[in-house]
Write an enzyme that holds these catalytic residues in place. Structure first.
Site: not given
Length: 521
Positions: A179, A177, A82
């Site tokens: 994660e 993202h 990001c």
């Protein structure tokens, strides 16, 4: 430490720590540090790879943070996520601009270029044979020109450069993202980076950690004695077992009955640790003291601070009885540090304070021993099993440090705590009986400071309301409310209303995190 290490530089994202958790899941050690660290720090850290987190900032503004120059000069792979992608682009000669259309939430990105990062990873193939990933986006700005040497890695219709790579230098970046759990192949993407691209050795396992931690504790403590505040929860229990393994009789555990514990907690702790595990355990009944200090206090942060202050005072008093006690041990873990914004970065917004993180007064003449400070909850549980603790203790649901003090909304009274204790015990008992306890990550009852009209038999009642709360989560940073069967909820409600005199209404909390937190206060 002899482990390969991934360095995660935090630019202020609320989900930076999820990156660390995913890396740890790949059994690779990592640490999160502020993006403001020096070039010298990075060189001394000797990372096997570097990950740049997201942020609320815009990379093209002069006042925003950049990655230290050493990041791109170390000769190790770098992954930008990001904002991390945007600052990578800007610093290496590309361009970032404000997007005409923002992307927040679910997106489908098309893969390009056959890079190592996304190799053999896709969620579906369209009619034209293109691979797509289902991901989670959260950005308003976007890269509009890649730096020299980079190639396109993925795209969306509104974000033509949703990923880029310079594989010669080992630089990769994605706008989405990986994660978060909403990115379906996110865990594999991060594994590809740390294991295949960085070639990190996956030797971060709790067996190794236990050996290293025991050696470290012995070196830190020497011949001193340690005093540990034992709550009976997972974190303090594993801390006690680890320190006891390291220094044995030099550890004294102190259990404080603050009047805000679960039903029969005091008896269970004494049985487990004193009788079964042979630890030195001091039980202090300080319930009157806590209740007096909390009388009339309604603000949740004020309650937390009062409870934390009294815990410290009690420990001081008990430590004074142990002249060789030089250390105060605590079961602080990584999520505590994250939400208190008190550890290695100061960029993310504070959500709530924790009684056992930071803020210890100078009058506490004890050094702090926190052997679990860098572990996530799942790692703590793994360590507990490694240390031989019973599974029913290790996989017990989390219980907040301030106890029922933050599950009684508004003012705290002993009467409220007694009602809540009984209701909570019924809820947990029925979850276990229905084989639901291990299917939810955390479940508890909240006492609400409102009364409602009811009818029992032929009589009118005007009694208290409680809320049931049960969530499912993999990391406690985001959570979904658990879809418990209606029959189970009905049975719990029936038992509470019939067996706990003073409660006549039970409701169920169907809020996720975010926007709510798991605890109500």
């Amino acid at each position: 430490m002899n482990h390969d290490r991934i360095l995660i530089l935090d630019f202020g994202s609320q989900v930076t720590q999820l990156i660390a958790r995913r890396v740890r899941e790949a059994h690779v050690y990592c640490e999160v540090h502020s993006c403001e660290v020096t070039d010298e720090f990075i060189r001394e850290f000797k990372p096997t790879g570097i990950i740049l987190s997201g942020s609320h900032m815009s990379a093209y503004e002069e006042s925003t943070d950049e990655a230290p120059k050493a990041v791109f000069e170390m000769g190790v792979p770098v992954l930008g996520i990001c904002y991390g992608m945007q600052t990578m682009a800007m610093q290496l000669g590309g361009k970032v601009e404000s997007g005409a259309q923002r992307e927040f939430g679910y997106a489908e990105v098309r893969e390009h270029g056959h890079t190592k990062l996304l190799e053999n990873l896709y969620d579906f193939i369209d009619d034209d044979g293109h691979n797509y990933l289902k991901v989670w986006m959260s950005h308003g700005d976007k890269v509009t020109q890649m730096p020299e040497g980079f190639k396109l890695m993925c795209s969306t219709p509104t974000c033509p450069i949703a990923g880029m790579a310079d594989e010669k230098r080992g630089f990769y970046a994605v706008q989405f993202h990986p994660e978060v759990t909403h990115t379906e192949k996110g865990r594999q993407i991060l594994e590809n980076f740390v294991l295949r691209i960085c070639k990190a050795n996956p030797d971060w396992v709790m067996g190794n950690f236990a050996v290293e931690a025991v050696e470290k504790i012995r070196a830190q403590v020497g011949e001193d004695e340690v005093i540990l505040g034992l709550s009976g929860g997972v974190d303090s229990s594993v801390t006690a077992a680890l320190i006891h393994k390291a220094i044995g009789e030099q550890l004294t555990c102190v259990f404080v009955d603050n009047g805000l514990l679960r039903l029969h907690e005091r008896e269970q702790v004494a049985q487990t640790f004193r009788e079964n595990m042979g630890m030195k355990l001091v039980v202090v009944d300080a319930s009157d003291r806590f209740m007096a200090a909390l009388d009339g206090v309604t603000d949740p942060e004020a309650k937390r601070k009062i409870i934390g202050r009294l815990f410290v005072e009690v420990f001081q008093e008990e430590a004074a009885k142990l002249p060789r006690a030089k250390w105060l041990a605590q079961g602080t873990i990584y999520p505590d540090v994250i939400e208190s914004n008190g550890a290695k970065t100061k960029k993310a917004q504070t959500i709530k304070s924790h009684h056992n993180v930071g803020g210890l007064p100078d009058t506490l003449h004890l050094k702090l021993l926190e052997p679990l400070r860098e572990l996530f909850k799942d790692e703590v549980r793994e360590l507990g099993i490694e240390l031989g603790l019973p599974a029913e203790m290790v996989y017990r649901h989390p219980f907040p440090g301030p106890g029922l003090g933050v599950r009684i909304l508004g003012a705290i009274k002993r009467e409220y705590a007694d009602l809540l204790r009984e209701a909570d015990a019924i809820f947990i008992e029925e979850l276990r009986a229905a084989d639901w306890y291990d299917k939810v990550s955390q479940a508890f009852v909240v006492f609400l400071p409102v009364k409602s009209v009811g009818v029992m038999g032929d009589g009118r009642t005007y009694d208290w309301v409680v809320s049931l709360r049960a969530v499912q989560t993999s990391d406690f940073m985001t959570a979904k409310w658990a879809h418990l069967p209606y029959e189970l909820l009905g049975k719990v409600s029936n038992r509470i209303i019939n067996e706990v005199k003073g409660i006549n209404r039970v409701v169920y909390d169907v809020s996720g995190k975010p926007p709510a937190t798991i605890e109500w206060e």
